[in-house]
Structure formats: C-alpha cells, structure tokens
Scaffold this active site. Structure first.
Site, mmCIF file in Angstrom:
data_model
loop_
_atom_site.group_PDB
_atom_site.id
_atom_site.type_symbol
_atom_site.label_atom_id
_atom_site.label_comp_id
_atom_site.label_asym_id
_atom_site.label_seq_id
_atom_site.Cartn_x
_atom_site.Cartn_y
_atom_site.Cartn_z
ATOM 1 N N THR A 100 0.723 -1.256 0.119
ATOM 2 C CA THR A 100 -0.048 -0.161 -0.022
ATOM 3 C C THR A 100 0.756 1.209 -0.317
ATOM 4 O O THR A 100 0.757 2.129 -0.862
ATOM 5 C CB THR A 100 -0.887 0.048 1.160
ATOM 6 O OG1 THR A 100 -2.087 -1.045 0.900
ATOM 7 C CG2 THR A 100 -1.747 1.284 1.612
ATOM 8 N N THR A 125 5.306 11.070 7.583
ATOM 9 C CA THR A 125 5.376 11.080 9.148
ATOM 10 C C THR A 125 6.773 11.492 9.711
ATOM 11 O O THR A 125 7.576 11.329 8.807
ATOM 12 C CB THR A 125 4.811 9.631 9.743
ATOM 13 O OG1 THR A 125 5.603 9.383 11.014
ATOM 14 C CG2 THR A 125 5.696 8.742 8.905
ATOM 15 N N ASP A 126 6.812 11.962 10.743
ATOM 16 C CA ASP A 126 8.311 12.216 11.584
ATOM 17 C C ASP A 126 8.977 10.779 11.654
ATOM 18 O O ASP A 126 10.146 10.673 11.816
ATOM 19 C CB ASP A 126 8.065 12.901 12.725
ATOM 20 C CG ASP A 126 7.494 12.043 13.716
ATOM 21 O OD1 ASP A 126 7.020 11.176 13.524
ATOM 22 O OD2 ASP A 126 7.557 12.694 15.036
ATOM 23 N N GLU A 127 8.319 9.671 11.401
ATOM 24 C CA GLU A 127 9.095 8.300 11.672
ATOM 25 C C GLU A 127 10.073 8.000 10.775
ATOM 26 O O GLU A 127 10.971 7.419 10.923
ATOM 27 C CB GLU A 127 8.076 7.408 12.039
ATOM 28 C CG GLU A 127 6.840 7.684 13.002
ATOM 29 C CD GLU A 127 6.343 6.379 13.593
ATOM 30 O OE1 GLU A 127 6.928 5.173 13.575
ATOM 31 O OE2 GLU A 127 5.218 6.813 14.057
ATOM 32 N N TYR A 151 7.166 -0.049 8.986
ATOM 33 C CA TYR A 151 6.049 0.991 8.709
ATOM 34 C C TYR A 151 7.146 2.274 8.130
ATOM 35 O O TYR A 151 6.779 2.883 7.046
ATOM 36 C CB TYR A 151 5.407 1.446 9.833
ATOM 37 C CG TYR A 151 4.782 2.811 9.854
ATOM 38 C CD1 TYR A 151 3.908 2.802 8.579
ATOM 39 C CD2 TYR A 151 5.104 3.688 10.575
ATOM 40 C CE1 TYR A 151 3.221 4.227 8.808
ATOM 41 C CE2 TYR A 151 4.529 5.005 10.558
ATOM 42 C CZ TYR A 151 3.528 5.281 9.422
ATOM 43 O OH TYR A 151 2.822 6.622 9.491
ATOM 44 N N LYS A 155 7.221 4.387 4.545
ATOM 45 C CA LYS A 155 6.775 5.695 4.209
ATOM 46 C C LYS A 155 7.821 6.563 3.629
ATOM 47 O O LYS A 155 7.674 7.349 2.855
ATOM 48 C CB LYS A 155 6.389 6.405 5.514
ATOM 49 C CG LYS A 155 5.107 5.568 6.310
ATOM 50 C CD LYS A 155 3.951 5.966 5.246
ATOM 51 C CE LYS A 155 3.547 7.581 5.388
ATOM 52 N NZ LYS A 155 2.077 7.451 4.468
HETATM 53 P P1 NAD Z 1 -5.301 5.027 9.533
HETATM 54 O O1 NAD Z 1 -4.927 3.683 9.319
HETATM 55 O O2 NAD Z 1 -6.287 5.370 10.651
HETATM 56 O O3 NAD Z 1 -6.238 5.295 8.059
HETATM 57 C C1 NAD Z 1 -5.616 4.819 6.942
HETATM 58 C C2 NAD Z 1 -6.855 4.583 5.859
HETATM 59 O O4 NAD Z 1 -6.154 4.334 4.578
HETATM 60 C C3 NAD Z 1 -8.086 3.930 6.325
HETATM 61 O O5 NAD Z 1 -9.204 4.557 5.893
HETATM 62 C C4 NAD Z 1 -7.781 2.739 5.214
HETATM 63 O O6 NAD Z 1 -9.053 1.856 4.914
HETATM 64 C C5 NAD Z 1 -7.225 3.230 4.070
HETATM 65 N N1 NAD Z 1 -6.449 2.245 3.312
HETATM 66 C C6 NAD Z 1 -5.285 1.390 3.605
HETATM 67 N N2 NAD Z 1 -4.763 0.813 2.690
HETATM 68 C C7 NAD Z 1 -5.534 1.223 1.681
HETATM 69 C C8 NAD Z 1 -5.301 0.737 0.185
HETATM 70 N N3 NAD Z 1 -4.555 0.224 -0.271
HETATM 71 N N4 NAD Z 1 -6.191 1.584 -0.839
HETATM 72 C C9 NAD Z 1 -7.087 2.431 -0.289
HETATM 73 N N5 NAD Z 1 -7.225 2.603 1.016
HETATM 74 C C10 NAD Z 1 -6.440 2.181 1.956
HETATM 75 O O7 NAD Z 1 -4.089 5.957 9.195
HETATM 76 P P2 NAD Z 1 -4.044 7.709 9.890
HETATM 77 O O8 NAD Z 1 -3.590 7.309 11.178
HETATM 78 O O9 NAD Z 1 -5.318 8.194 9.432
HETATM 79 O O10 NAD Z 1 -2.872 7.951 9.073
HETATM 80 C C11 NAD Z 1 -3.302 8.485 7.885
HETATM 81 C C12 NAD Z 1 -1.969 9.206 7.090
HETATM 82 O O11 NAD Z 1 -1.055 9.989 7.804
HETATM 83 C C13 NAD Z 1 -0.996 8.004 6.946
HETATM 84 O O12 NAD Z 1 -0.191 7.979 5.530
HETATM 85 C C14 NAD Z 1 0.088 8.022 7.862
HETATM 86 O O13 NAD Z 1 1.252 7.372 7.586
HETATM 87 C C15 NAD Z 1 0.085 9.356 8.073
HETATM 88 N N6 NAD Z 1 0.589 9.748 9.387
HETATM 89 C C16 NAD Z 1 -0.143 9.481 10.563
HETATM 90 C C17 NAD Z 1 0.158 9.761 11.835
HETATM 91 C C18 NAD Z 1 -0.689 9.316 12.861
HETATM 92 O O14 NAD Z 1 -0.240 9.960 14.082
HETATM 93 N N7 NAD Z 1 -1.664 8.435 12.959
HETATM 94 C C19 NAD Z 1 1.240 10.609 11.949
HETATM 95 C C20 NAD Z 1 1.838 11.245 11.080
HETATM 96 C C21 NAD Z 1 1.398 10.707 9.768
HETATM 97 P P1 TYD Z 2 1.778 3.921 18.558
HETATM 98 O O1 TYD Z 2 0.474 4.807 18.939
HETATM 99 O O2 TYD Z 2 1.800 2.739 18.025
HETATM 100 O O3 TYD Z 2 2.436 5.279 17.592
HETATM 101 P P2 TYD Z 2 4.057 5.084 17.216
HETATM 102 O O4 TYD Z 2 4.653 3.879 17.397
HETATM 103 O O5 TYD Z 2 3.707 5.387 15.482
HETATM 104 O O6 TYD Z 2 4.787 6.173 17.691
HETATM 105 O O7 TYD Z 2 2.673 4.145 19.859
HETATM 106 C C1 TYD Z 2 3.167 5.136 20.536
HETATM 107 C C2 TYD Z 2 4.046 5.083 21.482
HETATM 108 O O8 TYD Z 2 3.430 4.206 22.576
HETATM 109 C C3 TYD Z 2 5.116 4.021 21.064
HETATM 110 O O9 TYD Z 2 6.298 4.422 21.649
HETATM 111 C C4 TYD Z 2 4.706 2.632 21.583
HETATM 112 C C5 TYD Z 2 3.849 2.824 22.806
HETATM 113 N N1 TYD Z 2 2.954 1.763 23.025
HETATM 114 C C6 TYD Z 2 2.951 1.296 24.204
HETATM 115 O O10 TYD Z 2 3.679 1.461 25.201
HETATM 116 N N2 TYD Z 2 1.595 0.727 24.609
HETATM 117 C C7 TYD Z 2 0.854 0.268 23.279
HETATM 118 O O11 TYD Z 2 -0.052 -0.734 23.549
HETATM 119 C C8 TYD Z 2 0.934 0.855 22.121
HETATM 120 C C9 TYD Z 2 -0.072 0.441 20.949
HETATM 121 C C10 TYD Z 2 2.193 1.635 22.075
#
Ligand code: NAD
Ligand code: TYD
Length: 348
Positions: A100, A125-127, A151, A155
């Site tokens: 994806t 993402t910052d990751e 992941y 990205k």
């Molecule tokens: P999420 O996992 O909640 O949502 C992802 C969405 O993408 C879902 O609706 C899923 O159905 C859709 N999707 C997945 N695979 C697909 C495919 N092959 N075709 C079409 N749709 C598909 O993710 P999120 O947390 O909302 O993150 C959204 C974006 O922001 C991502 O690109 C993520 O890398 C980025 N991001 C997330 C965070 C965070 O803290 N959650 C921080 C920085 C950047």
């Molecule tokens: P997460 O929400 O999975 O985001 P990311 O790994 O992308 O930063 O996790 C945030 C932080 O919390 C990460 O350091 C992992 C930790 N974590 C726990 O300690 N317990 C948990 O059950 C989860 C899901 C995450």
C-alpha cells in the site's frame, strides 16, 4: 476545488474531510478508500447527504481503477492519506506496508502525473527520520531519512518516490511529515485510544518496555489545518514538518489519561518492549510556521480532555470498532456490483 482524498475513512483522513466540509462547503471531495480493518464509513457521520462528497471504495494499488477515476474526474488536487499506519502490525507483517505505502503511492503518483493534476499532497510522518537521543535537536526537513521500522521504511520509500516525481517530472508534489496525532476517530490499536478505552473498561494498560519513549503529540485538528495550508500555499517539491511542540514520555501520557478518567495507576502493566523501538521523536516545525503561517493551536491538556470526552460520548462508535461491526456497514448500506472490484457510490 475538486479534490481526491485517499484514506478519507481513516483517522486523520476523516478528520480532514470534516474540516474541509466546514471550511470550503463549495469544494467537491472524492474519497477513495479500500475500507481496510481501520477504514470506517462511520467516521464520516453527518456527511451522508452532502452532495459535495462522493465515496469510491477501492484500492490505491488497483492501477486500472485509479486510472479510470482520473479519467472520470478532473481533480485539482490529491491529498494522499491512505496507508498501512501501525508500527506493530508492520513488525508482524511488512508486506501490506510495502504494497500500500510504496506501490499504492506510486500508482497514484503515476495517475496524477498522466492527468497533470495541479497538486499532489503526500501525507507522511516524522518516523521517516529515525530516532533521537535525549539531547539531540529536533528533526528538521533537512534531517537525513533513517527509518527503523518496516512502517517507517515504507513511508520513507513513498516520500522518496513522491519527491522523485517532483524532481524528475516537475510534478507539483508537496510532502508533509507530522508527529504522533491523537483525537476523535483514531482506531484503538494506537496508544491513546487503546489506553482511553481500556481504562474506561478497567482493563490493563500495556506499556512497552520502561514507558520512557518520547513522542511529540499533536491534536489531529492542528495536523489537518497544516495539511490544508500546505495544500493551498505549499510550494512544489517542498517538505513541511508539523508537530505539537509537546514532547512527553509514554508513561506521562498514560498517567494523564488515567487522571482524566479517574482510574488508578494500578491498571498499568509493563510489558515486553517493541522490537527496535524508537526512543524519541521530536519535530522542529519552524519552517511550516514561517512559510505557511501555520501554528499548532491546541494545548496537550485541552486536546487530551477533548479526546477523552469524544471517546466517552461515542460508545456506539467504540463498540462497533471493537466488535468489528463497522466492517459490514458498507455491505449492508451500499449496493455491491458483482462485475467490478470496487463500488462507486454517492455517500448516502
Ligand atoms: P489509518 O490507519 O487510521 O487510516 C488509513 C486509511 O487508509 C483507512 O481508511 C484505510 O481503509 C485506508 N487504506 C489502507 N490501505 C488502503 C489501500 N490499499 N487503498 C485504499 N485505501 C487504503 O491512518 P491514519 O492514522 O489516519 O494516517 C493517515 C496518514 O497519515 C498515513 O499516511 C500515515 O502514515 C500518516 N501519519 C499518521 C500519523 C498518526 O499519528 N496517525 C502521524 C503522521 C502521519
Ligand atoms: P503508537 O500509537 O503505536 O504510535 P508510534 O509507534 O507510531 O509512535 O505508539 C506510541 C508509543 O506508545 C510508542 O512508543 C509505542 C507505545 N505503546 C505502548 O507502550 N503500548 C501500546 O499498547 C501501544 C499501542 C503503544
């Protein structure tokens, strides 16, 4: 504008769609989402009868579907959220992430290039920058990419491809890189919603390792405002970091949640650490503040309180997400055509 929003049924995508409808009611949004385990049409509650919104269920890796969509519609912009987004899942199985995040993103870039779409905003993402020691300066847009989980690596690959399209083809691509989001509609596999829902149900809260890993937390509405600014005034080929200027160790976040829901710290369970766990992320977002006039508005205290309130006030959403009921919502409410892999339907 006529905007294609991929992943608009996920956490950040859905928040973005709600915000866009409030800010620009005359724009048209087409949502392309495969509705994977975390994509949920309930996240678009209240928008069912919005004539400016249409929904296409489909996979961004499906090149025929994506090409057809770009033939059917003249998009002014693409905002690309769709991704596999959970680090723990990427450790258990990296392939869906490569599929994806890398192939899907390239499929979209290719379609947008052929259609000469005027803007392609790639949400990252910052990751991708890797991890920081306690005294290291925060990530800037110049920090070399050094992803350490499948992941983050997927990205980073998609960021490189997006920027390569800008460089090679002169495509108007903008990349945004944001820190950890929290807020409404987040799937309860991520730290904050998992802890909130578990605490509300008096279930154990699993904290990985010593719980001293640091993340920079941003309320999702602030991230969406940044994406909106980057979409409208971001410069082609540029990267913009967003963060909440709120670095906290995980354990502090868990304590804050327990306090907000009035539950004891004895619910915390220290469990085995995540393999390769990144110790610290911190984002320098001075460029976005300067160039886009953007600023994170929510304090962590207010954002956490609002988030806890939202989960408390949405027991039906929480129940449906936890039970998996939401996964049959589409089939029960939309007509499936047997001749196509994807279904195009006007929301509502
Ligand atoms: P999420 O996992 O909640 O949502 C992802 C969405 O993408 C879902 O609706 C899923 O159905 C859709 N999707 C997945 N695979 C697909 C495919 N092959 N075709 C079409 N749709 C598909 O993710 P999120 O947390 O909302 O993150 C959204 C974006 O922001 C991502 O690109 C993520 O890398 C980025 N991001 C997330 C965070 C965070 O803290 N959650 C921080 C920085 C950047
Ligand atoms: P997460 O929400 O999975 O985001 P990311 O790994 O992308 O930063 O996790 C945030 C932080 O919390 C990460 O350091 C992992 C930790 N974590 C726990 O300690 N317990 C948990 O059950 C989860 C899901 C995450």
């Amino acid at each position: 504008m006529n905007v294609l929003v991929t992943g608009g049924c996920g956490f950040i995508g859905a928040n973005f769609v709600h915000q866009q409808r409030r800010l620009y009611p005359t724009d048209r949004l087409v949502i392309l989402d495969a509705l994977t385990y975390c994509g949920n049409l309930h996240n678009l509650e209240g928008l069912n009868h919005d004539p400016g919104l249409s929904f296409v269920r489909g996979d961004i890796c499906d090149a025929d579907l994506v090409a057809q969509l770009f033939r059917d519609e003249r998009f002014d912009a693409v905002v690309h959220f769709a991704a596999e987004s959970h680090v723990d899942r990427s450790i258990l199985g990296p392939m869906p992430f490569v599929r994806t995040n890398v192939i899907g993103t390239t499929t979209l870039l290719e379609a947008a290039r052929k259609a000469q779409t005027a803007k392609f905003l790639h949400v990252s993402t910052d990751e991708v920058y890797g991890t920081l020691a306690p005294s290291d300066p925060a990530f800037t847009e110049q920090t070399p990419l050094s992803p350490r989980s499948p992941y983050a690596a997927s990205k980073a690959a998609s960021d490189h491809l997006a920027l390569a399209y800008a460089h090679t083809y002169g495509m108007p691509v903008v990349v945004t890189r944001c820190s950890n989001n929290y807020g409404p509609y987040q799937f309860p596999e991520k730290l904050l919603p998992l802890m909130i829902l578990s605490a509300l149900e008096d279930k154990p809260l699993p904290v990985y390792g010593d719980g001293m890993q640091v993340r920079d937390w941003i309320y999702v509405e602030d991230h969406c405002a940044g994406i909106d600014a980057a979409l409208r005034i971001g410069q082609p080929g540029e990267v913009y970091n967003f963060g909440g200027r709120a670095e906290r160790p995980n354990l502090d976040m868990v304590h804050a949640i327990l306090e907000l829901v009035d539950k004891p710290r004895s619910l915390i369970r220290f469990v085995a650490d995540r393999p390769g766990h990144d110790r610290r992320y911190a984002v320098d977002c001075a460029k976005a503040e300067r160039a886009l006039g953007w600023r994170a508005r929510w304090t962590l205290t207010d954002g956490l309180r609002e988030t806890v309130r939202w989960y408390r006030e949405h027991p039906a959403w929480c129940h449906s997400v936890r039970s998996g009921e939401y996964r049959t919502f589409y089939e029960r409410n939309y007509t499936m055509r047997p001749d196509t892999a994807s279904e195009v339907a006007q929301c509502g």
